[in-house]
Design an enzyme around this catalytic site. Structure first.
Site, PDB file in Angstrom:
ATOM      1  N   ARG A  58      19.902 -53.485 -38.339  1.00  0.00           N
ATOM      2  CA  ARG A  58      20.308 -52.833 -39.587  1.00  0.00           C
ATOM      3  C   ARG A  58      19.853 -51.368 -39.616  1.00  0.00           C
ATOM      4  O   ARG A  58      20.475 -50.514 -40.242  1.00  0.00           O
ATOM      5  CB  ARG A  58      19.726 -53.573 -40.804  1.00  0.00           C
ATOM      6  N   TYR A 111      41.964 -42.163 -51.479  1.00  0.00           N
ATOM      7  CA  TYR A 111      42.094 -43.594 -51.218  1.00  0.00           C
ATOM      8  C   TYR A 111      41.643 -44.363 -52.459  1.00  0.00           C
ATOM      9  O   TYR A 111      40.579 -44.095 -53.025  1.00  0.00           O
ATOM     10  CB  TYR A 111      41.248 -43.954 -50.000  1.00  0.00           C
ATOM     11  N   ASP A 183      36.678 -36.534 -46.578  1.00  0.00           N
ATOM     12  CA  ASP A 183      37.261 -37.710 -45.929  1.00  0.00           C
ATOM     13  C   ASP A 183      38.289 -37.191 -44.931  1.00  0.00           C
ATOM     14  O   ASP A 183      39.338 -36.676 -45.299  1.00  0.00           O
ATOM     15  CB  ASP A 183      37.921 -38.610 -46.982  1.00  0.00           C
ATOM     16  N   LYS A 208      41.017 -46.850 -38.740  1.00  0.00           N
ATOM     17  CA  LYS A 208      42.294 -46.176 -38.596  1.00  0.00           C
ATOM     18  C   LYS A 208      42.426 -45.495 -37.227  1.00  0.00           C
ATOM     19  O   LYS A 208      42.353 -46.153 -36.204  1.00  0.00           O
ATOM     20  CB  LYS A 208      42.468 -45.182 -39.745  1.00  0.00           C
TER      21      LYS A 208
END
Length: 393
Positions: A58, A111, A183, A208
């Site tokens: 993590r 988005y 972004d 993407k």
């Protein structure tokens, strides 16, 4: 290998790689939750920061770090932070820089979930936000308040394909001490480098273009400075949005062909866009590569290519668009984008459904808007598919 002065395609292949003790030619998958310390003192040094050894996945992992270093090199940033999803990246950034009484300005047509999580969740804890058309810099200036701390830009925006002048936006933001977050999903580091244009943080849904094969979800954040990097990584570690080693391995494999895939897709996208622009049943089209796009000149200046995302409206509105989407055979009716396959979807009822009708209209997300992600199939087949589907409208 020091890849700092190497070309982009060489960085794609080699940045972030390391000498594996077993001699693996590719970055191996360190599929472990925890790491063994050499001694009690070594463990203490790792936790105190006096050693750069790994502790717990993590917090960090060699496979994940290889990907983080690769994308940081591509974006010319200080360091990368890989997350379990694109929204994991968005949320880590929000947690790092937003809080009670803090105001954020954002591109209106971002988005959908990036906006939805602010309006539905962060707002409950006193975070304020204004969503404006950032393609007009005056809108940014007008929205700044004494408590504004973050300017969040998506360019090209999803799904309206609006561009924001990053240099101009950064100039305004820095005058007011704002953190600029971009972004960069629609462009990828291959077509646009926000950090070079003055931004502080850049991030991607690597589901993407960066991965490009529609087989994993993930996100990545790149910070311009060490201070910003530490702040965002701290947030990511504590909210637990870390990437999995196998995810990272898959993306490392996918990113190596990023430029080849984008070159092919955007060549086809230009032909598809010109076809749609001249089709009698198409009401309007937004593609940065067309001279009809309102920010075409900015796209030529700010980006090294126009990408493969197209938005358009079919004459007859939503019903006509539904007929089109129900009759394509090659294009896949699905959300997401940037993969090797061509995708088509309806943002107003799908990816941006959580946004109110009023706010969708203000952001330009109309009911007739169809989003089209051009893949790497033969362009003649993509156009033939659109042609037969439009004939049924």
């Amino acid at each position: 290998m020091d890849t700092k002065n190497l070309g982009f395609n060489t960085k794609l292949i080699h940045a972030g790689s390391f000498d594996d003790p077993m001699g693996s030619a590719t970055v191996p998958i360190y599929q472990t939750s925890t790491f063994k310390f050499k001694s009690a003192q070594h463990g203490a040094d790792c936790f105190s920061g006096n050693s750069d050894g790994f502790i717990y996945t993590r917090i960090g992992n060699p496979t994940i770090k290889a990907l983080e270093d690769n994308i940081a090199a591509l974006e010319n940033g200080f360091g990368g932070i890989a997350t379990s999803s694109g929204m994991g990246a968005v949320t880590a950034i929000y947690f790092a820089f937003l809080g009670q009484g803090i105001h954020m300005i954002s591109t209106a047509s971002v988005y959908g979930p990036s906006r939805g999580v602010i309006e539905q969740d962060f707002s409950r804890f006193g975070v304020e936000a204004d969503y404006v058309d950032t393609s007009d810099i005056e809108n940014i200036k007008a929205a700044i308040k004494p408590n504004t701390k973050v300017l969040y830009i998506e360019t090209p925006s999803n799904p309206t394909m609006q561009l924001t002048d990053l240099k101009a936006a950064v100039k305004v933001a820095k005058k007011h001490g704002l953190i600029v977050v971009v972004d960069n999903t629609f462009s990828s580091p291959y077509l646009q480098k926000p950090l070079d244009l003055g931004a502080d943080i850049v991030f991607h849904s690597i589901t993407k273009f960066i991965n490009g094969h529609a087989d994993i979800v993930g996100g990545v954040i790149v910070a311009k400075t060490e201070e910003l990097y530490k702040k965002v990584r701290h947030s990511m570690v504590y909210i637990g949005s870390n990437m999995d080693p196998h995810q990272a391995f898959m993306v490392i494999r996918g990113v190596k062909t990023l430029s080849i895939r984008i070159d092919k897709a955007q060549q086809s996208a230009m032909k598809v866009a010109k076809y749609l622009e001249n089709h009698e049943k198409v009401e309007w089209i937004k593609y940065p590569g067309l001279e009809s796009h309102p920010q075409h000149e900015l796209a030529k200046e700010q980006m090294s290519g126009f990408g493969s995302m197209i938005s358009f409206g079919v004459k007859g509105g939503l019903k006509a668009g539904q007929i089109l989407m129900d009759n394509v055979h090659l294009a896949i009716l699905a959300v997401s984008l940037g993969g090797v396959e061509t995708l088509i979807q309806h943002p107003a009822s799908m990816t941006h459904a959580a946004i109110s009708k009023e706010n969708k209209i203000k952001a330009g997300i109309t009911d007739d808007l169809v989003r089209f992600s051009v893949g790497i199939e033969d362009v003649e087949d993509i156009i033939a598919d659109l042609d037969q589907a439009l004939a049924k409208v």
